[in-house]
Scaffold this active site. Sequence first.
Site, PDB file in Angstrom:
ATOM      1  N   ASP A 119     -11.299   2.333   7.618  1.00 43.00           N
ATOM      2  CA  ASP A 119     -10.877   3.712   7.870  1.00 43.00           C
ATOM      3  C   ASP A 119     -11.310   4.570   6.680  1.00 43.00           C
ATOM      4  OD1 ASP A 119      -9.609   5.918   9.013  1.00 43.00           O
ATOM      5  OD2 ASP A 119      -7.719   5.480   7.998  1.00 43.00           O
ATOM      6  N   LYS A 144      -9.660  12.172   7.602  1.00 40.20           N
ATOM      7  CA  LYS A 144      -9.709  10.872   8.276  1.00 40.20           C
ATOM      8  C   LYS A 144     -10.585  10.847   9.526  1.00 40.20           C
ATOM      9  CE  LYS A 144      -6.424   8.373   6.081  1.00 40.20           C
ATOM     10  NZ  LYS A 144      -6.569   6.981   5.625  1.00 40.20           N
ATOM     11  N   GLU A 152     -10.882   2.009   3.379  1.00 33.43           N
ATOM     12  CA  GLU A 152      -9.603   1.358   3.650  1.00 33.43           C
ATOM     13  C   GLU A 152      -9.874   0.104   4.469  1.00 33.43           C
ATOM     14  OE1 GLU A 152      -6.659   3.869   5.403  1.00 33.43           O
ATOM     15  OE2 GLU A 152      -6.282   4.963   3.537  1.00 33.43           O
ATOM     16  N   GLN A 155      -7.730  15.074   2.350  1.00 37.20           N
ATOM     17  CA  GLN A 155      -6.446  14.605   2.862  1.00 37.20           C
ATOM     18  C   GLN A 155      -5.275  15.172   2.055  1.00 37.20           C
ATOM     19  OE1 GLN A 155      -6.129  10.338   2.752  1.00 37.20           O
ATOM     20  NE2 GLN A 155      -4.076  10.285   3.604  1.00 37.20           N
ATOM     21  N   TYR A 167      -2.720  17.418   4.457  1.00 37.14           N
ATOM     22  CA  TYR A 167      -1.805  16.556   5.218  1.00 37.14           C
ATOM     23  C   TYR A 167      -0.380  17.095   5.320  1.00 37.14           C
ATOM     24  CZ  TYR A 167       0.903  14.367   1.414  1.00 37.14           C
ATOM     25  OH  TYR A 167       1.765  14.113   0.387  1.00 37.14           O
ATOM     26  N   ARG A 190       4.511  10.428  -5.814  1.00 33.97           N
ATOM     27  CA  ARG A 190       5.907  10.827  -6.056  1.00 33.97           C
ATOM     28  C   ARG A 190       6.452  10.004  -7.217  1.00 33.97           C
ATOM     29  NH1 ARG A 190       5.236  10.050  -0.751  1.00 33.97           N
ATOM     30  NH2 ARG A 190       6.282   8.029  -0.835  1.00 33.97           N
ATOM     31  N   HIS A 192       0.832  -1.206   0.000  1.00 34.16           N
ATOM     32  CA  HIS A 192       0.000   0.000   0.000  1.00 34.16           C
ATOM     33  C   HIS A 192       0.868   1.258   0.000  1.00 34.16           C
ATOM     34  CE1 HIS A 192      -3.315   2.699   0.890  1.00 34.16           C
ATOM     35  NE2 HIS A 192      -2.700   3.117   1.979  1.00 34.16           N
TER      36      HIS A 192
END
Length: 396
Positions: free
Chosen positions: A219, A239, A185, A226, A230, A122, A113
Amino acid sequence: MTRPEVPSGSLFGAANLPYGVYSVDGAAPRVATRYGDHVVDLALLLGDDVFAAPSLNPFLAQGHDRWVAVRAAIRDALEDDVPEAALHDHDAVTLHLPFEVADYVDFYASEHHAANLGRLFRPDAADPLQPNWKHLPVGYHGRSASIVVSGTDIVRPQGQRLPAAGARGGTPVPEFGPSQRLDLEAELGFVVGTGSAAGEPIPVADAERHLFGVVLFNDWSARDLQAWEYVPLGPMLGKSFASTVSPWVVPLPALDAARVATPVQDPPVLPYLAMPQPWGLDVEVEVVWNDEVVSRPPYAAMYWSPAQMLAHLTANGAPTRPGDLFASGTVSGPARTERGALIELTWDGADPLVLDGVPRTYLEDGDEVVLRATAPATDGGRLGLGEARGRILPAR
């Protein structure tokens, strides 16, 4: 008096005996176990008033030796005649949040994950994992009050997010509104039974004396909220609105046959996280989206063990209490069909899933998600962890 029967192949036989909290006919909630299709009142079965409480917390606080003794007593009692007043049909009761959640931490323990999200966010990085990821179980503190029991509706969260254009004149300008990239999640949650005092870390070797049991955990995540909020301190509104747990807590000893080695941890971890053999769990999770199975994440693939997560959580001397909960983070395996979140399954919307003939990326109002899971049982069969179910309602 009657002797309850368990159907052949039941996921809730004598090898399981999970703990939950039920009520019937408007009476006060009480602690029970599930045995086949029966919900069995433990205060009446065992003559112990600690189970007449509306949560497991008083029992959790009694400690590991007491948990072992009670589990044996339940098995013995169910082999004999049971008071009829203690037996209820599973479909005739209301199930409640089984314990009062004291504190809650969510980890990020799946290498698959974490690597997938690294590749998404990225793409030019030489390594999709951040430099710290294989040295410590990364996590964040959440809101315990936002944890709800299976069957509770989930209201779509609102918050700041970037519009599709993302920027004006090169400068990001957010807007406020309902999340448009609402995700699930699939995780496991671990319930702390006995706590630890401030300044006293829990060694990995002692973790099992503090860990009571396991729940399924969803979740819910607002990816657009987010993504904007974050940096630099981590998740908040994306969250903290809701997480769903299953109503049955499977005791850790019930999962003895499900223990497996974690993947090889390389580089070697620091001494406070070192174990002769870190153990994970061979739990097969199933993600159901609007009655269609879309993923089967394998918990056995998780990099960090539950004992290592608890040891790291307390390594700085942070205290723990009965009813503390920490979750594993999204469970994902190497295959697309083993990914435990829609952001991975649809590659953040670039590769939609086809659901009932319609391309889908994230959750829409009215969608229902159900997590289910099974594991090898000590009697050679399989046991169930129940389900974590939630339906999405429109933002208010």
